[in-house]
Design a protein around this motif. Structure first.
Motif, PDB file in Angstrom:
ATOM      1  N   ASN A 190       0.838  -1.210   0.000  1.00 10.37           N
ATOM      2  CA  ASN A 190       0.000   0.000   0.000  1.00 10.37           C
ATOM      3  C   ASN A 190       0.869   1.256   0.000  1.00 10.37           C
ATOM      4  O   ASN A 190       0.742   2.126   0.857  1.00 10.37           O
ATOM      5  CB  ASN A 190      -0.959  -0.009   1.193  1.00 10.37           C
ATOM      6  N   PHE A 191       1.773   1.327  -0.996  1.00 12.76           N
ATOM      7  CA  PHE A 191       2.635   2.491  -1.153  1.00 12.76           C
ATOM      8  C   PHE A 191       1.870   3.630  -1.830  1.00 12.76           C
ATOM      9  O   PHE A 191       0.977   3.394  -2.649  1.00 12.76           O
ATOM     10  CB  PHE A 191       3.872   2.153  -1.982  1.00 12.76           C
ATOM     11  N   ASP A 192       2.256   4.847  -1.506  1.00  9.02           N
ATOM     12  CA  ASP A 192       1.626   6.013  -2.131  1.00  9.02           C
ATOM     13  C   ASP A 192       2.129   6.242  -3.550  1.00  9.02           C
ATOM     14  O   ASP A 192       1.410   6.757  -4.402  1.00  9.02           O
ATOM     15  CB  ASP A 192       1.880   7.268  -1.293  1.00  9.02           C
ATOM     16  N   THR A 193       3.385   5.899  -3.812  1.00  5.35           N
ATOM     17  CA  THR A 193       3.998   6.118  -5.120  1.00  5.35           C
ATOM     18  C   THR A 193       4.749   4.860  -5.538  1.00  5.35           C
ATOM     19  O   THR A 193       5.090   4.021  -4.691  1.00  5.35           O
ATOM     20  CB  THR A 193       4.992   7.299  -5.078  1.00  5.35           C
ATOM     21  N   PRO A 194       5.036   4.680  -6.834  1.00  4.18           N
ATOM     22  CA  PRO A 194       5.851   3.532  -7.253  1.00  4.18           C
ATOM     23  C   PRO A 194       7.179   3.522  -6.503  1.00  4.18           C
ATOM     24  O   PRO A 194       7.842   4.551  -6.385  1.00  4.18           O
ATOM     25  CB  PRO A 194       6.045   3.769  -8.750  1.00  4.18           C
ATOM     26  N   THR A 195       7.574   2.364  -5.991  1.00  4.56           N
ATOM     27  CA  THR A 195       8.704   2.325  -5.063  1.00  4.56           C
ATOM     28  C   THR A 195       9.846   1.426  -5.518  1.00  4.56           C
ATOM     29  O   THR A 195      11.003   1.814  -5.484  1.00  4.56           O
ATOM     30  CB  THR A 195       8.216   1.865  -3.677  1.00  4.56           C
ATOM     31  N   PHE A 196       9.548   0.188  -5.978  1.00  4.49           N
ATOM     32  CA  PHE A 196      10.594  -0.782  -6.255  1.00  4.49           C
ATOM     33  C   PHE A 196      10.483  -1.313  -7.679  1.00  4.49           C
ATOM     34  O   PHE A 196       9.407  -1.343  -8.283  1.00  4.49           O
ATOM     35  CB  PHE A 196      10.497  -1.982  -5.302  1.00  4.49           C
ATOM     36  N   ASN A 197      11.606  -1.785  -8.178  1.00  4.87           N
ATOM     37  CA  ASN A 197      11.636  -2.595  -9.388  1.00  4.87           C
ATOM     38  C   ASN A 197      11.257  -4.021  -8.979  1.00  4.87           C
ATOM     39  O   ASN A 197      11.926  -4.632  -8.148  1.00  4.87           O
ATOM     40  CB  ASN A 197      13.033  -2.550 -10.008  1.00  4.87           C
ATOM     41  N   LEU A 198      10.208  -4.565  -9.567  1.00  2.82           N
ATOM     42  CA  LEU A 198       9.715  -5.870  -9.133  1.00  2.82           C
ATOM     43  C   LEU A 198      10.773  -6.955  -9.263  1.00  2.82           C
ATOM     44  O   LEU A 198      10.808  -7.905  -8.474  1.00  2.82           O
ATOM     45  CB  LEU A 198       8.466  -6.257  -9.929  1.00  2.82           C
ATOM     46  N   ALA A 199      11.641  -6.826 -10.252  1.00  2.39           N
ATOM     47  CA  ALA A 199      12.678  -7.844 -10.458  1.00  2.39           C
ATOM     48  C   ALA A 199      13.686  -7.879  -9.315  1.00  2.39           C
ATOM     49  O   ALA A 199      14.411  -8.862  -9.153  1.00  2.39           O
ATOM     50  CB  ALA A 199      13.394  -7.605 -11.780  1.00  2.39           C
ATOM     51  N   ASP A 200      13.741  -6.811  -8.505  1.00  2.00           N
ATOM     52  CA  ASP A 200      14.711  -6.748  -7.405  1.00  2.00           C
ATOM     53  C   ASP A 200      14.156  -7.303  -6.095  1.00  2.00           C
ATOM     54  O   ASP A 200      14.864  -7.319  -5.087  1.00  2.00           O
ATOM     55  CB  ASP A 200      15.161  -5.296  -7.183  1.00  2.00           C
ATOM     56  N   ILE A 201      12.907  -7.730  -6.085  1.00  2.06           N
ATOM     57  CA  ILE A 201      12.293  -8.228  -4.854  1.00  2.06           C
ATOM     58  C   ILE A 201      12.614  -9.714  -4.716  1.00  2.06           C
ATOM     59  O   ILE A 201      12.209 -10.532  -5.544  1.00  2.06           O
ATOM     60  CB  ILE A 201      10.776  -7.986  -4.866  1.00  2.06           C
ATOM     61  N   LYS A 202      13.341 -10.063  -3.683  1.00  2.00           N
ATOM     62  CA  LYS A 202      13.824 -11.436  -3.489  1.00  2.00           C
ATOM     63  C   LYS A 202      13.530 -11.901  -2.064  1.00  2.00           C
ATOM     64  O   LYS A 202      13.313 -11.088  -1.161  1.00  2.00           O
ATOM     65  CB  LYS A 202      15.335 -11.495  -3.725  1.00  2.00           C
ATOM     66  N   LEU A 203      13.572 -13.201  -1.879  1.00  2.00           N
ATOM     67  CA  LEU A 203      13.441 -13.781  -0.550  1.00  2.00           C
ATOM     68  C   LEU A 203      14.828 -14.008   0.029  1.00  2.00           C
ATOM     69  O   LEU A 203      15.718 -14.508  -0.667  1.00  2.00           O
ATOM     70  CB  LEU A 203      12.682 -15.098  -0.622  1.00  2.00           C
ATOM     71  N   VAL A 204      15.025 -13.625   1.289  1.00  2.00           N
ATOM     72  CA  VAL A 204      16.357 -13.727   1.899  1.00  2.00           C
ATOM     73  C   VAL A 204      16.245 -14.327   3.301  1.00  2.00           C
ATOM     74  O   VAL A 204      15.211 -14.223   3.961  1.00  2.00           O
ATOM     75  CB  VAL A 204      17.049 -12.346   2.001  1.00  2.00           C
ATOM     76  N   TYR A 205      17.315 -14.987   3.739  1.00  2.00           N
ATOM     77  CA  TYR A 205      17.471 -15.294   5.144  1.00  2.00           C
ATOM     78  C   TYR A 205      17.936 -14.032   5.847  1.00  2.00           C
ATOM     79  O   TYR A 205      18.700 -13.236   5.290  1.00  2.00           O
ATOM     80  CB  TYR A 205      18.491 -16.413   5.357  1.00  2.00           C
TER      81      TYR A 205
END
Length: 280
Positions: free
Chosen positions: A60-75
């Motif tokens: 629920n961000f107010d503005t575009p925030t991230f490049n979707l390709a950079d969203i990863k799962l991490v320990y």
């Protein structure tokens, strides 16, 4: 170092990292407890992630925030982040949602190692943003009794969520497992009566039976309680795939035993009310 969250009223919150950390390309994790692991007693109180389940989050961000390709799962090992690349470990699917946001489906395979902290990170070479913690748990009696699967959605845009494009026939509700216990059940009854003109006796003309269930929700952070108070305002709510209707305000109160604020939530079983009232 983490900054305050860049989104609020959400159980999936992202913070920016002012001192970026390198994301190591390997699989690594660690166990938090070796003995009793009742969820509400966890020191950090992350969100439970049970093996074999999928959780769906909407940002629920107010503005575009991230490049979707950079969203990863991490320990997440005390703010040292390691990207998860093992095909048998937890995985995520990220899709665009509306103008500014995205939907994340987090799946925890049955083969995932237990008691590891995981987070959703935004990274290319370095981690720039990180979500709050999850912890992989087994699906057993202890976790079932101390967590519940909550699902929500709404029919209009609210609190930054772009629900207007949601299609209940094809889309998945916001679904998250919350550390909680069921504390009791009540059966309130509404009865209409009249007094007979001939005998003077009171008689029931109509009875409405309800079923209300009380839950306690265990979170350490005020932001988590804020999120729950927001999510229960959505039009549709399920707990363990049963539809409910909130009937009281969400009320956190301090609990000395657990040294946290415990949220009190009373919900009405929608299916029970419909079934009983249809017979009267």
């Amino acid at each position: 170092m983490k900054s305050p969250p860049i989104n609020e009223n959400n159980l999936l919150r992202f913070t920016s990292i002012t001192e970026p950390t390198t994301a190591l390309q390997s699989t690594y994790g660690y166990a938090l407890h070796s003995g009793n692991r009742k969820w509400r007693r966890s020191v950090l109180n992350p969100l439970p992630a049970l093996k074999g389940e999928t959780y769906t989050f909407y940002t629920n961000f107010d503005t575009p925030t991230f490049n979707l390709a950079d969203i990863k799962l991490v320990y997440d090992d005390n703010c040292v982040y390691t990207e998860i690349v093992d095909i048998n470990e937890p995985s995520i699917e990220v899709t665009a949602w509306g103008d500014n946001n995205f939907k994340i489906a987090l799946t925890v395979p049955a083969t995932a190692s237990e008691n590891k902290f995981i987070s959703i990170g935004v990274l290319d070479v370095i981690v720039t943003h990180i979500s709050n913690l999850f912890m992989v748990l087994p699906l057993n009696e202890d976790t079932i009794n101390n967590t519940h699967l909550f699902s929500f959605y709404h029919n209009t845009n609210i609190y930054g969520y772009e629900w207007a494009i949601y299609d209940p026939l094809t889309d998945t509700p916001y679904t998250v497992r919350i550390p909680s216990t069921k504390k009791g059940v009540e059966y309130p009854r509404e009865v209409s009566t009249y007094e007979s003109a001939t005998s003077g006796r009171s008689r029931n003309t109509r009875a409405i039976n309800r079923k209300d269930e009380s839950f306690q929700i265990y979170f350490r952070e005020d932001a988590d309680h804020d999120a729950v108070a927001t999510l229960i305002n959505f039009k549709y709510l399920w707990v363990n795939q049963k539809q409910y209707l909130p009937i009281d305000a969400y009320e956190p109160e301090y609990n000395d035993s657990f040294n946290i604020y415990v949220g009190n939530l009373k919900l009405r079983d929608v299916a029970y009310s419909v079934r009983i009232n249809g017979c009267t």
